[in-house]
Design an enzyme around this catalytic site. Sequence first.
Site, mmCIF file in Angstrom:
data_model
loop_
_atom_site.group_PDB
_atom_site.id
_atom_site.type_symbol
_atom_site.label_atom_id
_atom_site.label_comp_id
_atom_site.label_asym_id
_atom_site.label_seq_id
_atom_site.Cartn_x
_atom_site.Cartn_y
_atom_site.Cartn_z
ATOM 1 N N ARG A 145 0.806 -1.217 0.000
ATOM 2 C CA ARG A 145 0.000 0.000 0.000
ATOM 3 C C ARG A 145 0.847 1.281 0.000
ATOM 4 N NH1 ARG A 145 -4.956 -0.678 3.013
ATOM 5 N NH2 ARG A 145 -3.690 -1.957 4.401
ATOM 6 N N ASP A 186 -3.760 -0.191 -3.601
ATOM 7 C CA ASP A 186 -4.656 -0.786 -2.612
ATOM 8 C C ASP A 186 -5.196 -2.056 -3.253
ATOM 9 O OD1 ASP A 186 -6.760 -1.641 -1.092
ATOM 10 O OD2 ASP A 186 -7.410 0.385 -0.556
ATOM 11 N N HIS A 196 4.348 -24.041 5.680
ATOM 12 C CA HIS A 196 5.813 -23.996 5.583
ATOM 13 C C HIS A 196 6.472 -25.199 6.286
ATOM 14 C CE1 HIS A 196 5.627 -21.787 9.471
ATOM 15 N NE2 HIS A 196 6.852 -22.240 9.668
ATOM 16 N N LYS A 244 10.272 -28.013 5.505
ATOM 17 C CA LYS A 244 11.397 -28.232 6.421
ATOM 18 C C LYS A 244 12.140 -29.508 6.037
ATOM 19 C CE LYS A 244 9.355 -25.700 10.304
ATOM 20 N NZ LYS A 244 10.230 -24.587 10.672
ATOM 21 N N HIS A 257 -0.024 -27.095 10.637
ATOM 22 C CA HIS A 257 1.289 -27.731 10.775
ATOM 23 C C HIS A 257 1.219 -29.099 11.472
ATOM 24 C CE1 HIS A 257 2.495 -23.864 9.494
ATOM 25 N NE2 HIS A 257 2.556 -23.273 10.666
ATOM 26 N N LYS A 286 2.871 -21.603 22.844
ATOM 27 C CA LYS A 286 3.772 -20.444 22.826
ATOM 28 C C LYS A 286 4.380 -20.304 24.223
ATOM 29 C CE LYS A 286 1.811 -18.571 18.870
ATOM 30 N NZ LYS A 286 2.185 -19.416 17.731
ATOM 31 N N LYS A 346 12.540 -23.728 21.829
ATOM 32 C CA LYS A 346 11.921 -23.945 20.514
ATOM 33 C C LYS A 346 12.263 -25.383 20.147
ATOM 34 C CE LYS A 346 11.945 -22.214 15.742
ATOM 35 N NZ LYS A 346 10.581 -21.738 15.568
HETATM 36 N N1 LIG Z 1 4.155 -13.365 9.735
HETATM 37 C C1 LIG Z 1 4.298 -14.683 9.873
HETATM 38 O O1 LIG Z 1 5.192 -15.200 10.560
HETATM 39 C C2 LIG Z 1 3.351 -15.610 9.189
HETATM 40 C C3 LIG Z 1 2.359 -15.136 8.354
HETATM 41 N N2 LIG Z 1 1.534 -16.004 7.701
HETATM 42 C C4 LIG Z 1 0.506 -15.510 6.795
HETATM 43 O O2 LIG Z 1 1.113 -14.682 5.808
HETATM 44 C C5 LIG Z 1 0.243 -13.643 5.430
HETATM 45 C C6 LIG Z 1 0.954 -12.299 5.646
HETATM 46 O O3 LIG Z 1 1.219 -12.153 7.018
HETATM 47 P P1 LIG Z 1 2.100 -10.952 7.592
HETATM 48 O O4 LIG Z 1 3.237 -10.669 6.695
HETATM 49 O O5 LIG Z 1 2.363 -11.304 9.002
HETATM 50 O O6 LIG Z 1 1.077 -9.747 7.530
HETATM 51 P P2 LIG Z 1 1.429 -8.198 7.577
HETATM 52 O O7 LIG Z 1 0.187 -7.499 8.019
HETATM 53 O O8 LIG Z 1 2.690 -7.944 8.296
HETATM 54 O O9 LIG Z 1 1.708 -7.837 6.056
HETATM 55 C C7 LIG Z 1 0.707 -7.669 5.096
HETATM 56 C C8 LIG Z 1 1.184 -6.706 4.033
HETATM 57 O O10 LIG Z 1 0.127 -6.535 3.092
HETATM 58 C C9 LIG Z 1 -0.194 -5.139 2.990
HETATM 59 N N3 LIG Z 1 -1.626 -4.979 2.789
HETATM 60 C C10 LIG Z 1 -2.628 -5.500 3.533
HETATM 61 N N4 LIG Z 1 -3.814 -5.130 3.017
HETATM 62 C C11 LIG Z 1 -3.541 -4.358 1.936
HETATM 63 C C12 LIG Z 1 -4.346 -3.690 0.987
HETATM 64 N N5 LIG Z 1 -5.685 -3.719 1.013
HETATM 65 N N6 LIG Z 1 -3.731 -2.997 0.024
HETATM 66 C C13 LIG Z 1 -2.385 -2.944 -0.042
HETATM 67 N N7 LIG Z 1 -1.564 -3.540 0.831
HETATM 68 C C14 LIG Z 1 -2.145 -4.248 1.802
HETATM 69 C C15 LIG Z 1 0.237 -4.557 4.294
HETATM 70 O O11 LIG Z 1 0.388 -3.189 4.153
HETATM 71 P P3 LIG Z 1 -0.052 -2.208 5.369
HETATM 72 O O12 LIG Z 1 0.935 -2.506 6.447
HETATM 73 O O13 LIG Z 1 0.082 -0.866 4.770
HETATM 74 O O14 LIG Z 1 -1.454 -2.575 5.732
HETATM 75 C C16 LIG Z 1 1.548 -5.335 4.521
HETATM 76 O O15 LIG Z 1 2.570 -4.833 3.688
HETATM 77 C C17 LIG Z 1 -1.021 -13.833 6.255
HETATM 78 O O16 LIG Z 1 -1.933 -14.622 5.529
HETATM 79 C C18 LIG Z 1 -0.529 -14.622 7.466
HETATM 80 O O17 LIG Z 1 -1.570 -15.382 8.042
HETATM 81 C C19 LIG Z 1 1.674 -17.354 7.837
HETATM 82 C C20 LIG Z 1 2.642 -17.897 8.648
HETATM 83 C C21 LIG Z 1 3.516 -17.075 9.437
HETATM 84 O O1 LIG Z 2 2.546 -20.510 10.989
HETATM 85 C C1 LIG Z 2 3.027 -20.166 12.054
HETATM 86 O O2 LIG Z 2 4.212 -20.693 12.409
HETATM 87 C C2 LIG Z 2 5.021 -20.058 13.373
HETATM 88 C C3 LIG Z 2 6.032 -21.114 13.821
HETATM 89 O O3 LIG Z 2 6.845 -21.470 12.728
HETATM 90 P P1 LIG Z 2 8.326 -22.039 12.969
HETATM 91 O O4 LIG Z 2 8.804 -22.398 11.612
HETATM 92 O O5 LIG Z 2 9.092 -20.925 13.620
HETATM 93 O O6 LIG Z 2 8.192 -23.212 13.882
HETATM 94 C C4 LIG Z 2 4.200 -19.545 14.548
HETATM 95 O O7 LIG Z 2 5.019 -18.801 15.439
HETATM 96 C C5 LIG Z 2 3.086 -18.667 14.026
HETATM 97 O O8 LIG Z 2 2.280 -18.246 15.119
HETATM 98 C C6 LIG Z 2 2.243 -19.408 13.044
HETATM 99 O O9 LIG Z 2 1.309 -18.511 12.430
#
Ligand SMILES: NC(=O)C1=CN([C@@H]2O[C@H](COP(=O)(O)OP(=O)(O)OC[C@H]3O[C@@H](n4cnc5c(N)ncnc54)[C@H](OP(=O)(O)O)[C@@H]3O)[C@@H](O)[C@H]2O)C=CC1
Ligand SMILES: O=C1O[C@H](COP(=O)(O)O)[C@@H](O)[C@H](O)[C@H]1O
Length: 501
Positions: free
Chosen positions: A59, A102, A187, A191, A249, A349, A354
């Site tokens: 965004r 967006d 993911h 592994k 997982h 958690k 870990k």
């Molecule tokens: N983070 C993790 O460790 C893990 C994440 N996931 C999955 O991965 C996916 C991403 O997670 P995560 O990276 O944590 O999420 P974040 O919220 O950190 O990142 C999402 C990104 O998408 C952008 N975004 C969201 N909505 C819009 C929109 N309408 N238009 C433009 N940009 C947008 C956000 O921008 P802005 O900040 O400006 O809103 C941000 O850059 C999710 O489905 C989550 O469940 C799965 C496993 C682990």
């Molecule tokens: O998908 C997820 O996984 C992480 C744990 O992943 P790991 O590879 O570090 O074991 C977890 O922390 C997170 O809550 C969950 O969304």
Amino acid sequence: MSSSSADRRAPLGDDKNVIDLALFGALGDLAMRKLFPALYQLDREGLMPQATRIMGLARQSIDAASFREQVAATLKERIKPSEQDEKAIERFLARLDYLALDFTEQSGYAGLRDWRANARHPMVVYLSVGARIYGDICRHLHASGSLDDETRVVVEKPIGYDLESSHEINDAIGAVFPESRIYRIDHYLGKETVQNLIAMRFANPLFGNQWNQNHISYVEITVAEKVGIEGRWGYFDDAGQLRDMVQNHLLQLLCLIAMDPPSNLDADAIRDEKVKVLKALKPFTGEALGRDVVRGQYIAGTSDGKSVPGYLDEEGANTQSQTETFVAMKTEVSNWRWAGVPFYLRTGKRMPEKLSQIVIHFRQQPHYIFDPDQRGIASNKLIIRLQPEEGIALQVLTKDSGLDKGMRLRPGPLHLDFNSAFPKSRIPDAYERLLLEVMKGQQYLFVRRDEVEHAWRWCDQLIEGWKARETPPRRYPAGSWGPVASIAMITQDGRSWYEDY
Ligand SMILES: NC(=O)C1=CN([C@@H]2O[C@H](COP(=O)(O)OP(=O)(O)OC[C@H]3O[C@@H](n4cnc5c(N)ncnc54)[C@H](OP(=O)(O)O)[C@@H]3O)[C@@H](O)[C@H]2O)C=CC1
Ligand SMILES: O=C1O[C@H](COP(=O)(O)O)[C@@H](O)[C@H](O)[C@H]1O
């Protein structure tokens, strides 16, 4: 594209695998922490063809130069100094471009279509955003004319919140992409040791022939996390540990342990077997729910010797929350292979370590001829460690050495530590492997729609049962192995969680 095992050995950095990667959510947590470091490693290892391009989409209205700076900063922070190669970083950054839009508005998608105007290679669309907007993105991609018959889409977990919402999301993706071009990430399937599970089970008759209720007494799967909520309270509190970790997982690990041998290594052959396991998982009746499932929530405690807050005191917390940060359960796969073999699962958690590991406990010999005092001595165990150090150990009983010991038994490991056994090969992060498989168009490490939905069906009945009982989660101090009841759950069966870490 075929998923045959022969294709899996195709040369990797060649033109056949060139893609344009459109990464939605490019400034988010997952992209910065995991995806860019993984993509860089593939490039550094020579596995990313020269013509591959990457478009970051998010965004914020920044230009491509500052996007590259942010990615460069994350590589500096996340990649080991010995693996930071100036030339490779420069080459990698040169592949990157950035488009601000967006995702929920059609208007911005013309920019993506223009980027692809003269493209000769397939596009991979990676949705690193919350699943609630997957449908919008797919619709806009289609309506803007950005897709063709080769475009693949990668989606992150969790897909939905329950069976109904996962249906809706899968329908919305499926309205634009056929199943053969949808890559649902879990993911854990990327592994190293999880891959090895398949090799170990199906390449070694030693295990293949013993892999059933005649020889295995019970199975443990532990996925313990040291971290707490890490600024993700809003997301996590809606989900809880069952949806966040078990639905995906842990059930995937259970499937790989319990599935019958697939007839070959093709994606659908493996997925068909996994689905059979999910369908055979025993549902929890009212009585079993109280006895065989423990929900927990951490309170203040310590981690690495430092005080850490409880779940309800984390930043952004709602102090009334009843969400579980820990689950332990005893379940069973009701089929011929596994009847009567408990599968004990636990994940939480803020645990002391870990640690992700699977322990297969074999039955004792049917007839015992050694010292009666040693009758209860540990039986054979196969310990499959996913993290922190990947490895496989087989605990066997041998004779205790020494002239004065007679025929005393001693349990000891036959141990395969991947780092010391194969010191030259770097163990890749799960996302590296999964991204590489997407580039190659191979689906065997990704989850099919029916797997996701059967997993939700099973979790939904558990959650419904919890709701009906209205039992609050049991408290456990941060830095402990979870509520005492999770230990009682297994000890009442005369067993214990394997703790020889
Ligand atoms: N983070 C993790 O460790 C893990 C994440 N996931 C999955 O991965 C996916 C991403 O997670 P995560 O990276 O944590 O999420 P974040 O919220 O950190 O990142 C999402 C990104 O998408 C952008 N975004 C969201 N909505 C819009 C929109 N309408 N238009 C433009 N940009 C947008 C956000 O921008 P802005 O900040 O400006 O809103 C941000 O850059 C999710 O489905 C989550 O469940 C799965 C496993 C682990
Ligand atoms: O998908 C997820 O996984 C992480 C744990 O992943 P790991 O590879 O570090 O074991 C977890 O922390 C997170 O809550 C969950 O969304």
